[in-house]
Every structure is written in C-alpha cells, then in structure tokens.
Design an enzyme around this catalytic site. Structure first.
Site, mmCIF file in Angstrom:
data_model
loop_
_atom_site.group_PDB
_atom_site.id
_atom_site.type_symbol
_atom_site.label_atom_id
_atom_site.label_comp_id
_atom_site.label_asym_id
_atom_site.label_seq_id
_atom_site.Cartn_x
_atom_site.Cartn_y
_atom_site.Cartn_z
ATOM 1 N N GLU A 166 -3.220 -5.742 -4.814
ATOM 2 C CA GLU A 166 -4.078 -4.662 -4.297
ATOM 3 C C GLU A 166 -3.582 -3.281 -4.709
ATOM 4 O O GLU A 166 -3.243 -2.449 -3.850
ATOM 5 C CB GLU A 166 -4.171 -4.731 -2.770
ATOM 6 C CG GLU A 166 -4.806 -5.979 -2.238
ATOM 7 C CD GLU A 166 -5.079 -5.942 -0.739
ATOM 8 O OE1 GLU A 166 -4.583 -5.018 -0.056
ATOM 9 O OE2 GLU A 166 -5.788 -6.819 -0.253
ATOM 10 N N GLU A 371 -6.049 -13.974 -1.077
ATOM 11 C CA GLU A 371 -5.860 -13.712 0.361
ATOM 12 C C GLU A 371 -7.213 -13.734 1.040
ATOM 13 O O GLU A 371 -8.209 -13.271 0.476
ATOM 14 C CB GLU A 371 -5.263 -12.313 0.621
ATOM 15 C CG GLU A 371 -3.786 -12.198 0.445
ATOM 16 C CD GLU A 371 -3.273 -10.783 0.715
ATOM 17 O OE1 GLU A 371 -3.806 -10.102 1.600
ATOM 18 O OE2 GLU A 371 -2.335 -10.378 0.002
HETATM 19 C C1 BGP Z 1 -3.879 -7.102 2.664
HETATM 20 C C2 BGP Z 1 -2.458 -7.103 2.161
HETATM 21 C C3 BGP Z 1 -1.520 -7.940 2.974
HETATM 22 C C4 BGP Z 1 -1.805 -8.031 4.458
HETATM 23 C C5 BGP Z 1 -3.295 -8.007 4.798
HETATM 24 C C6 BGP Z 1 -3.611 -7.796 6.273
HETATM 25 O O1 BGP Z 1 -4.529 -5.946 2.257
HETATM 26 O O2 BGP Z 1 -2.362 -7.532 0.821
HETATM 27 O O3 BGP Z 1 -0.233 -7.520 2.643
HETATM 28 O O4 BGP Z 1 -1.023 -7.244 5.233
HETATM 29 O O5 BGP Z 1 -4.002 -7.069 4.047
HETATM 30 O O6 BGP Z 1 -3.707 -6.462 6.610
HETATM 31 P P1 BGP Z 1 -3.057 -5.869 7.910
HETATM 32 O O7 BGP Z 1 -1.707 -6.481 7.978
HETATM 33 O O8 BGP Z 1 -3.038 -4.402 7.747
HETATM 34 O O9 BGP Z 1 -3.933 -6.308 9.041
#
Ligand code: BGP
Length: 469
Positions: A166, A371
């Site tokens: 990302e 993801e």
């Molecule tokens: C994505 C990232 C992850 C993870 C996820 C959840 O954008 O690649 O690293 O953290 O989001 O987001 P958050 O933890 O802010 O809820």
C-alpha cells in the site's frame, strides 16, 4: 460444494514486521518513524500503546506456524523490516536479522507454506526519514540496495516477492491527512514522494529481473507489488457531476500507482490535473521515466477493505489544493452495511468489480487478494465464551461473502490466484494500536501472548483444505 476454487489456489494470511515482530533487547534493529513518533507522542496511539513488543512474532513464529498449519495454509505473507536487516543504512547487514528471516523462511517451507515476502510495509527506518524519506533520491537508491541484499540473501528460496505494501498509505498518512509520522501535510511534496516511491519500486524490479536472469534468483520467482484498491462509485450514475467526481477520485487513489506500476506509464489525465493545480514540478528525468516503463511488475496483490463512494462537491472551496477531496466529497450510502467498530462499509461485491477491472483494463495481470478483513473492537470480546473461545461468526460471514465474489470473478476469467486474510493474528496497528482485532488467531495479551484459534480460524482451515466451501 458450491464454491470450488481453481487448482493451486493460494490460501493464507498476512502480517507485517512493524505490527507483529516487536523490537527486542540486543536484536540489532534500529528505529522506524513509528518508534520515533511513539517516543514523542505516545498519546497519539490508542491506549498509549506502542509496538515495542507487538505480538512478539520475532520469538514466537514457531508457534504461529503451528497455527498456520492448523488452518491448512499453503502460503503466508510477511514483510522484512529494512531497519532490522540493515540497521545503519550503510549496506552492512545485521546477522541476527539474517538468521531470524532465514529460520522463518525455512520453517515455513518445511511446513509446506509458501512465503510471500514484502520489502516495505509502512516502516521507514528513521535514518532514512532523516535523509528525506520518499522525497529523497538518495533514499530511493538505498532502498534499491536493500532490495538487492534481500533478494540475494533469501531469493534462492522465496519465489513470491513484493516491493511495497500500500505505497499510497504513507503518502496519505504523512502528506495529506496526518496519520503517519512525520506529519508534513503538503500535497505537492506528497506528489514528489509518490513519484519516488514508484521509482524505488521500479528500481527494485530492475535489480530483481537482472538477478533472476543471471541465475542468482529462482527462475520461477516473480516480482510484484501490493496496492490498496477500492472501487469508486458515484452517488448517482445519472448525475454527470457525481460521475466526474468519482473519476477524479479514482485517478488519485487507483490510477496513481496502478498505471505506472503495471503499465509503466503515468495516467495522462492525472498528470494534467496535477500540473494545472501547480502540484507537479519537473523533478523527474527522461531516464527515470524509461526505467519505470521498462520495469513493470509481474504480479499484483491488492488489499480490499471498503468501497469508496463519492459525490460532486457541494461547495467549491477554492484556495490551495491540500487533498484530493478538493475535487469531490465522500458519500455515505443510506442503509449501507458497515463494521461499526471501524466505520468501514462492508461491500463484498467491490472485490469482484476490481478483479474484473484488472481483467479488462490491465491485461488480466495475475493478481491475488493480499489483504481483506474485518477489524473488531468490542465484537470479538462479546463473542468470547467463559472458556475464552471466540465465536466470531461475523468474521466467517465477512470472509465467506467476499470469497463468493472472488470465486465468481475467477469463473469469469479473472487471473486471481489466491486469498490472504488480514490477519493471521490480532496485532498492533498504526494509530489504533491494539484496538481493532483482525486475526483468525486470538492473542491473549494478559496471558503471555498466548495464541488460540478463533472459530473463524477453524472454519478457514476447512475452506483451505477443501479449496472451497
Ligand atoms: C491495511 C494495512 C495493514 C492493516 C490494515 C487494517 O491498510 O496494510 O497493515 O493494518 O490496513 O487497518 P487498521 O489496522 O488501521 O484498522
């Protein structure tokens, strides 16, 4: 079985170094921007908690691989911490890090789990940030050096490589909205940092392809990148202004990275728009543009959490363009289904729309879902029984609904080759710290970080074993 996936489909989960490894006495790791930020402003992190220990994947990966086995993983993504592998940024490797990553990779392979390795997941080494981070050409070259070192160290075993996770997020975080450190809030500088991030990826791809050609890397290895992608929907398809607003939103959040990385060229419309608003200077060279053109990625991972819904601006703000929202407004769809803990809309069909867009507009590049997941705060706690077992039916439902749309896209010719859930286990996150729980594996932080599978983990294990459901 109603939803059978193609033979060889990759099932697994993902984590990142920053969010799971921790920093431990004598491990040789240097600070990242997040370590420095936490020291300065711990109150910016939920509950005032940093990632010093995180979930100690660094020491506990053995146990975590057992969890992966229980879930019949055939693949798993993690990231290497640049600040761990080359702590001083001088090309000299930290032998403890080499041993750690070697052991991890070997153990995964011994267990029949294919490692997917990402080189950069939000964790800029502080010494690199001090040189200017992604605004600095010097840092771009240091990143290239780091990539080459990682390829040479691990590339005879790792087949699936990714340059960034990302990459738009550190830009949004530092240069637009202020949720990553340092908080710079300057879109023009963000445009430059975007360009250099893309250049860094292309440079890593160039090294990768050269080493593979020379036989240093496995001939069956591939290089890709991981982008966050949300389909963008206008409030009203019959309203020209709404449609235009959604197109501009897509230029910023999708085409910005996707086009140069997959097609080797920057989107003309976006470039024109940036020039028109005085956001783009001529810091780039012809030679660099050639390099980006000739070093596109071979596979793509995309992270999908929520769709973007957009409407035309009700009031033109004028003045300086400080964020993409200068050109559009976000729109909340009435009756949307959303995750109350995180505020994100849940729209499984969005994953299909992206896959079909990639099939039709991006030459059907091999792609996997790197993801997807649901961060639950109170939900997981409420679902816990007296024995501490979490009956997270909502998570099962979430994954199931997304998988149905991936299956459909695969059946309609999308080159989608895998699904990784965020995340293997509950972990630390960038400013929400331990608030939102994403894992198939519960981590008991009151109890020596003890790991246990949630109901969703058992369910996912069956899906993986049966290659469908
Ligand atoms: C994505 C990232 C992850 C993870 C996820 C959840 O954008 O690649 O690293 O953290 O989001 O987001 P958050 O933890 O802010 O809820």
């Amino acid at each position: 079985m109603n939803y059978k996936f193609n033979e060889g489909f990759y099932w697994g989960t993902a984590i990142s170094a920053l969010q799971t490894e921790g920093t431990h006495e004598g491990d040789g790791k240097s600070d990242t921007t997040f370590d420095v930020w936490f020291k300065k402003e711990p109150e910016r992190f939920f509950g005032g908690e940093g990632n010093k220990v995180a979930v100690d994947f660094y020491h506990m990966y053995d146990e975590d691989i057992k969890m992966m086995k229980k879930m019949n993983h055939n693949s798993f993504r993690f990231s290497i911490a640049w600040s761990r592998l080359i702590p001083n940024g001088d090309g000299i490797v930290n032998e403890k890090a080499v041993k750690y990553y070697n052991d991890l990779i070997n153990k995964l392979l011994d267990n029949g789990i294919e490692p997917f390795v990402c080189l950069f997941h939000f964790d800029m080494p502080w010494i690199m940030q001090e040189k200017g981070g992604w605004e600095s050409l010097d840092v771009v070259d240091k990143y290239k050096e780091y990539a080459e070192i990682a390829f040479r160290l691990f590339g005879h075993r790792v087949k699936k490589w990714f340059t960034h996770n990302e990459p738009i997020v550190p830009i949004e975080g530092s240069y637009i909205y202020g949720f990553h450190y340092p908080i710079i809030k300057d879109l023009k500088r963000g445009v430059k940092a975007t360009y250099y991030t893309i250049l860094s990826s292309a440079k890593a791809v160039e090294v990768f392809k050269r080493l593979r050609k020379d036989g240093v890397l496995r001939s069956d290895s591939t290089i890709g990148t991981i982008l966050s992608m949300s389909p963008v929907y206008p409030r009203d398809y019959n309203n020209k202004e709404d449609v235009k607003a959604s197109e501009i939103c897509k230029l910023f959040f999708t085409n910005s990275f996707l086009e140069p990385m997959v097609k080797g060229e920057f989107n003309r419309e976006l470039v024109e728009l940036l020039k028109k608003y005085n956001l783009l200077e001529e810091f780039y060279t012809q030679e660099e543009l050639e390099l980006i053109k000739n070093n596109t990625i071979e596979t793509l991972g995309f992270n999908y959490y929520f769709p973007r819904r957009v409407k035309a601006k009700e009031h033109i703000s004028g003045g300086k363009v400080e964020s993409p929202e200068y050109f559009f407004e976000h729109y909340e769809m009435p009756n949307r289904i959303f995750n109350k803990d995180r505020g994100w809309e849940i729209y499984p069909e969005g994953i299909y729309d992206i896959l079909i867009m990639l099939r039709d507009e991006y030459d059907n590049i091999p792609v996997y879902i790197s993801e997807n997941g649901i961060g639950r705060y109170k939900g997981d706690i409420e679902d816990m029984d007296d024995a501490g077992f979490i009956h997270d039916d909502a998570r099962i439902e979430f994954v199931k609904e997304h998988l149905k749309w991936i299956w459909r896209a695969q059946n309609e010719g999308s080159n989608v080759f895998g699904y990784h859930m965020w995340s293997l286990m509950d972990n630390w996150s960038m400013s929400n710290a331990f608030k939102n729980k994403y894992g198939f594996v519960h981590v008991d932080r009151e109890n020596g970080l003890k790991r246990s599978l949630k109901k969703s983990g058992y369910w996912y294990g069956d899906v993986s074993k049966n290659n469908g459901f």
